[in-house]
Scaffold this motif. Structure first.
Motif, PDB file in Angstrom:
ATOM      1  N   ASP A 100       0.858  -1.180   0.000  1.00 28.37           N
ATOM      2  CA  ASP A 100       0.000   0.000   0.000  1.00 28.37           C
ATOM      3  C   ASP A 100       0.900   1.237   0.000  1.00 28.37           C
ATOM      4  O   ASP A 100       1.553   1.540   1.006  1.00 28.37           O
ATOM      5  CB  ASP A 100      -0.902   0.000   1.235  1.00 28.37           C
ATOM      6  CG  ASP A 100      -1.860   1.185   1.255  1.00 28.37           C
ATOM      7  OD1 ASP A 100      -1.832   1.989   0.295  1.00 28.37           O
ATOM      8  OD2 ASP A 100      -2.621   1.321   2.234  1.00 28.37           O
ATOM      9  N   LEU A 101       0.957   1.952  -1.119  1.00 25.41           N
ATOM     10  CA  LEU A 101       1.829   3.114  -1.246  1.00 25.41           C
ATOM     11  C   LEU A 101       1.106   4.426  -0.978  1.00 25.41           C
ATOM     12  O   LEU A 101       1.659   5.495  -1.205  1.00 25.41           O
ATOM     13  CB  LEU A 101       2.443   3.147  -2.654  1.00 25.41           C
ATOM     14  CG  LEU A 101       3.270   1.928  -3.051  1.00 25.41           C
ATOM     15  CD1 LEU A 101       3.867   2.128  -4.443  1.00 25.41           C
ATOM     16  CD2 LEU A 101       4.367   1.654  -2.036  1.00 25.41           C
ATOM     17  N   SER A 102      -0.136   4.358  -0.519  1.00 23.59           N
ATOM     18  CA  SER A 102      -0.905   5.576  -0.297  1.00 23.59           C
ATOM     19  C   SER A 102      -0.316   6.385   0.846  1.00 23.59           C
ATOM     20  O   SER A 102       0.160   5.856   1.856  1.00 23.59           O
ATOM     21  CB  SER A 102      -2.368   5.233  -0.002  1.00 23.59           C
ATOM     22  OG  SER A 102      -2.468   4.437   1.165  1.00 23.59           O
ATOM     23  N   LYS A 107      -2.332   8.008  -3.944  1.00 19.84           N
ATOM     24  CA  LYS A 107      -2.843   6.640  -3.926  1.00 19.84           C
ATOM     25  C   LYS A 107      -1.810   5.632  -4.408  1.00 19.84           C
ATOM     26  O   LYS A 107      -1.736   4.522  -3.906  1.00 19.84           O
ATOM     27  CB  LYS A 107      -4.091   6.531  -4.821  1.00 19.84           C
ATOM     28  CG  LYS A 107      -5.289   7.300  -4.330  1.00 19.84           C
ATOM     29  CD  LYS A 107      -6.558   6.849  -5.033  1.00 19.84           C
ATOM     30  CE  LYS A 107      -6.487   7.074  -6.538  1.00 19.84           C
ATOM     31  NZ  LYS A 107      -7.765   6.707  -7.208  1.00 19.84           N
ATOM     32  N   ASP A 108      -1.023   6.019  -5.415  1.00 15.47           N
ATOM     33  CA  ASP A 108      -0.099   5.062  -6.006  1.00 15.47           C
ATOM     34  C   ASP A 108       0.964   5.812  -6.801  1.00 15.47           C
ATOM     35  O   ASP A 108       0.772   6.973  -7.214  1.00 15.47           O
ATOM     36  CB  ASP A 108      -0.851   4.094  -6.922  1.00 15.47           C
ATOM     37  CG  ASP A 108      -0.011   2.894  -7.344  1.00 15.47           C
ATOM     38  OD1 ASP A 108       0.977   2.588  -6.655  1.00 15.47           O
ATOM     39  OD2 ASP A 108      -0.348   2.277  -8.369  1.00 15.47           O
ATOM     40  N   VAL A 109       2.083   5.137  -7.030  1.00 20.16           N
ATOM     41  CA  VAL A 109       3.166   5.642  -7.865  1.00 20.16           C
ATOM     42  C   VAL A 109       3.447   4.610  -8.941  1.00 20.16           C
ATOM     43  O   VAL A 109       3.470   3.403  -8.671  1.00 20.16           O
ATOM     44  CB  VAL A 109       4.444   5.911  -7.043  1.00 20.16           C
ATOM     45  CG1 VAL A 109       5.570   6.410  -7.952  1.00 20.16           C
ATOM     46  CG2 VAL A 109       4.166   6.909  -5.933  1.00 20.16           C
ATOM     47  N   GLY A 110       3.637   5.067 -10.172  1.00 23.21           N
ATOM     48  CA  GLY A 110       3.928   4.154 -11.260  1.00 23.21           C
ATOM     49  C   GLY A 110       5.132   4.604 -12.072  1.00 23.21           C
ATOM     50  O   GLY A 110       5.497   5.781 -12.073  1.00 23.21           O
ATOM     51  N   VAL A 111       5.739   3.658 -12.752  1.00 21.08           N
ATOM     52  CA  VAL A 111       6.810   3.940 -13.708  1.00 21.08           C
ATOM     53  C   VAL A 111       6.186   3.959 -15.101  1.00 21.08           C
ATOM     54  O   VAL A 111       5.507   3.000 -15.495  1.00 21.08           O
ATOM     55  CB  VAL A 111       7.929   2.875 -13.638  1.00 21.08           C
ATOM     56  CG1 VAL A 111       8.968   3.126 -14.722  1.00 21.08           C
ATOM     57  CG2 VAL A 111       8.578   2.890 -12.262  1.00 21.08           C
ATOM     58  N   GLN A 131       4.290   8.271 -12.765  1.00 22.37           N
ATOM     59  CA  GLN A 131       2.896   8.712 -12.664  1.00 22.37           C
ATOM     60  C   GLN A 131       2.466   8.686 -11.212  1.00 22.37           C
ATOM     61  O   GLN A 131       2.677   7.701 -10.513  1.00 22.37           O
ATOM     62  CB  GLN A 131       1.964   7.831 -13.478  1.00 22.37           C
ATOM     63  CG  GLN A 131       0.481   8.197 -13.304  1.00 22.37           C
ATOM     64  CD  GLN A 131      -0.433   7.423 -14.212  1.00 22.37           C
ATOM     65  OE1 GLN A 131      -0.475   7.641 -15.414  1.00 22.37           O
ATOM     66  NE2 GLN A 131      -1.186   6.484 -13.644  1.00 22.37           N
ATOM     67  N   LEU A 132       1.858   9.778 -10.770  1.00 17.42           N
ATOM     68  CA  LEU A 132       1.307   9.884  -9.428  1.00 17.42           C
ATOM     69  C   LEU A 132      -0.210   9.834  -9.537  1.00 17.42           C
ATOM     70  O   LEU A 132      -0.823  10.690 -10.177  1.00 17.42           O
ATOM     71  CB  LEU A 132       1.739  11.192  -8.764  1.00 17.42           C
ATOM     72  CG  LEU A 132       3.246  11.471  -8.724  1.00 17.42           C
ATOM     73  CD1 LEU A 132       3.519  12.837  -8.095  1.00 17.42           C
ATOM     74  CD2 LEU A 132       3.988  10.378  -7.979  1.00 17.42           C
ATOM     75  N   ALA A 133      -0.828   8.804  -8.935  1.00 17.60           N
ATOM     76  CA  ALA A 133      -2.286   8.693  -8.894  1.00 17.60           C
ATOM     77  C   ALA A 133      -2.763   9.323  -7.593  1.00 17.60           C
ATOM     78  O   ALA A 133      -2.350   8.904  -6.507  1.00 17.60           O
ATOM     79  CB  ALA A 133      -2.719   7.235  -8.979  1.00 17.60           C
ATOM     80  N   LEU A 134      -3.608  10.345  -7.700  1.00 12.93           N
ATOM     81  CA  LEU A 134      -4.047  11.119  -6.542  1.00 12.93           C
ATOM     82  C   LEU A 134      -5.513  10.868  -6.233  1.00 12.93           C
ATOM     83  O   LEU A 134      -6.335  10.651  -7.130  1.00 12.93           O
ATOM     84  CB  LEU A 134      -3.812  12.608  -6.787  1.00 12.93           C
ATOM     85  CG  LEU A 134      -2.368  13.011  -7.136  1.00 12.93           C
ATOM     86  CD1 LEU A 134      -2.291  14.504  -7.425  1.00 12.93           C
ATOM     87  CD2 LEU A 134      -1.418  12.637  -6.012  1.00 12.93           C
ATOM     88  N   ASP A 135      -5.824  10.905  -4.948  1.00  8.35           N
ATOM     89  CA  ASP A 135      -7.204  10.754  -4.480  1.00  8.35           C
ATOM     90  C   ASP A 135      -7.778  12.149  -4.288  1.00  8.35           C
ATOM     91  O   ASP A 135      -7.499  12.813  -3.287  1.00  8.35           O
ATOM     92  CB  ASP A 135      -7.226   9.965  -3.178  1.00  8.35           C
ATOM     93  CG  ASP A 135      -8.642   9.664  -2.702  1.00  8.35           C
ATOM     94  OD1 ASP A 135      -9.592   9.968  -3.450  1.00  8.35           O
ATOM     95  OD2 ASP A 135      -8.788   9.139  -1.579  1.00  8.35           O
ATOM     96  N   VAL A 136      -8.561  12.613  -5.259  1.00 10.02           N
ATOM     97  CA  VAL A 136      -9.152  13.946  -5.242  1.00 10.02           C
ATOM     98  C   VAL A 136     -10.662  13.786  -5.111  1.00 10.02           C
ATOM     99  O   VAL A 136     -11.270  13.054  -5.904  1.00 10.02           O
ATOM    100  CB  VAL A 136      -8.794  14.735  -6.513  1.00 10.02           C
ATOM    101  CG1 VAL A 136      -9.497  16.080  -6.537  1.00 10.02           C
ATOM    102  CG2 VAL A 136      -7.274  14.914  -6.611  1.00 10.02           C
ATOM    103  N   PHE A 142      -7.480  11.171 -11.161  1.00  8.66           N
ATOM    104  CA  PHE A 142      -6.711  12.413 -11.177  1.00  8.66           C
ATOM    105  C   PHE A 142      -5.236  12.001 -11.128  1.00  8.66           C
ATOM    106  O   PHE A 142      -4.726  11.626 -10.081  1.00  8.66           O
ATOM    107  CB  PHE A 142      -7.054  13.306  -9.976  1.00  8.66           C
ATOM    108  CG  PHE A 142      -6.608  14.731 -10.131  1.00  8.66           C
ATOM    109  CD1 PHE A 142      -7.514  15.714 -10.506  1.00  8.66           C
ATOM    110  CD2 PHE A 142      -5.288  15.097  -9.912  1.00  8.66           C
ATOM    111  CE1 PHE A 142      -7.123  17.033 -10.645  1.00  8.66           C
ATOM    112  CE2 PHE A 142      -4.879  16.407 -10.045  1.00  8.66           C
ATOM    113  CZ  PHE A 142      -5.797  17.387 -10.413  1.00  8.66           C
ATOM    114  N   ASN A 143      -4.578  12.022 -12.288  1.00  7.70           N
ATOM    115  CA  ASN A 143      -3.218  11.515 -12.418  1.00  7.70           C
ATOM    116  C   ASN A 143      -2.269  12.601 -12.907  1.00  7.70           C
ATOM    117  O   ASN A 143      -2.647  13.418 -13.756  1.00  7.70           O
ATOM    118  CB  ASN A 143      -3.165  10.341 -13.405  1.00  7.70           C
ATOM    119  CG  ASN A 143      -4.001   9.164 -12.959  1.00  7.70           C
ATOM    120  OD1 ASN A 143      -4.161   8.919 -11.755  1.00  7.70           O
ATOM    121  ND2 ASN A 143      -4.540   8.430 -13.911  1.00  7.70           N
TER     122      ASN A 143
END
Length: 260
Positions: A100-102, A107-111, A131-136, A142-143
């Motif tokens: 869990d990277l939140s 929420k998450d980090v990606g390559v 890529q940063l996935a955000l909880d908005v 919302f990336n």
């Protein structure tokens, strides 16, 4: 459609589509008056432009994928046609590691591995990054992408756009669905910043800002009781220093979308 555009689709098809957790494919049609060539004496000239887009997004156990290919048709005294495409493949560190990277709104980090390609311009760009996935609140997604912008243009000697130095990109994409009475809408789109660089002639290619928000109305739900299928609306395009030139653009385009 030329080989590079087909390569974008082939790369997309090479991912494990049959194991997709979710998938969305759309056909878009846009109509507006756009500045097609922001260089030279006709830089401010606008042309009635038809844009046909194939767009796809999907998610699987290791991340998600996105691509689009635009086919543009316009007349600036002579009928012109061209294509341009982008593809991004995101590998979720949370999904791959099972951790869990939140953290706060994160929420998450990606390559991410990205590629941009054009037809007549013979443009090729490679975009490795994160890529940063955000909880908005209220957002379906919302990336934010932060990537390098690595040039592999064929150059003027090969009949394309000038070769350029490398730069970087910041891009944020979003979708905010909402309802009014019994009618469904969505405000979605993206905004990007690409840093300045120098071309093969030593000229500065200016940093640009491009924002393309869309307001969509779910017409299929209203007319046919078939939600999330047929949409109409508008796209507003603001482009500061279009293609790295001194010219900026502000335009509203009509929009129709069919989702498979």
């Amino acid at each position: 459609m030329k080989k590079t555009a087909l390569a974008l689709l082939a790369a997309m098809a090479a991912t494990p589509a049959f194991g997709a957790d979710w998938s969305s494919t759309e056909l878009h049609y846009q109509l507006g008056n756009l500045k097609q060539n922001p260089f030279g004496p006709a830089a401010e000239q606008k042309s009635t432009t038809h844009i046909y887009t194939l767009q796809h997004a999907s998610g699987w156990k290791y991340g998600d994928n996105f691509f689009f290919v635009d086919y543009s048709d316009w007349d600036d005294g002579q009928r012109q046609r061209d294509w341009y495409g982008e593809a991004y493949f995101n590998f979720s560190l949370g999904k791959i590691s099972g951790a869990d990277l939140s953290l706060g709104p994160l929420k998450d980090v990606g390559v991410v591995l990205g590629v941009n390609a054009g037809g007549d311009s013979k443009i090729r760009k490679y975009l490795p990054g994160i890529q940063l996935a955000l909880d908005v609140p209220g957002a379906a997604f919302f990336n934010t992408l932060i990537t390098a912008y690595i040039d592999d243009n064929l150059g003027v000697a090969n009949g394309g756009a000038p070769k350029e130095g490398d730069s970087w990109m910041l891009d944020t994409a979003w979708a905010f669905p909402f309802a009014f009475a019994n009618h469904d809408f969505s405000l979605e789109g993206h905004a990007e910043y690409i840093g300045s660089r120098t071309n093969e002639f030593g000229d500065k290619v200016k940093a640009h800002v491009l924002a393309q928000p869309q307001l969509r109305y779910d017409l299929g739900k209203t007319l046919f009781n078939d939600p999330q299928r047929l949409f109409v609306g508008i796209e507003y395009q603001y482009w500061h220093n279009k293609f790295g030139s001194d010219i900026s653009e502000s335009a509203v385009q009509g929009l129709a979308v069919w989702r498979f």
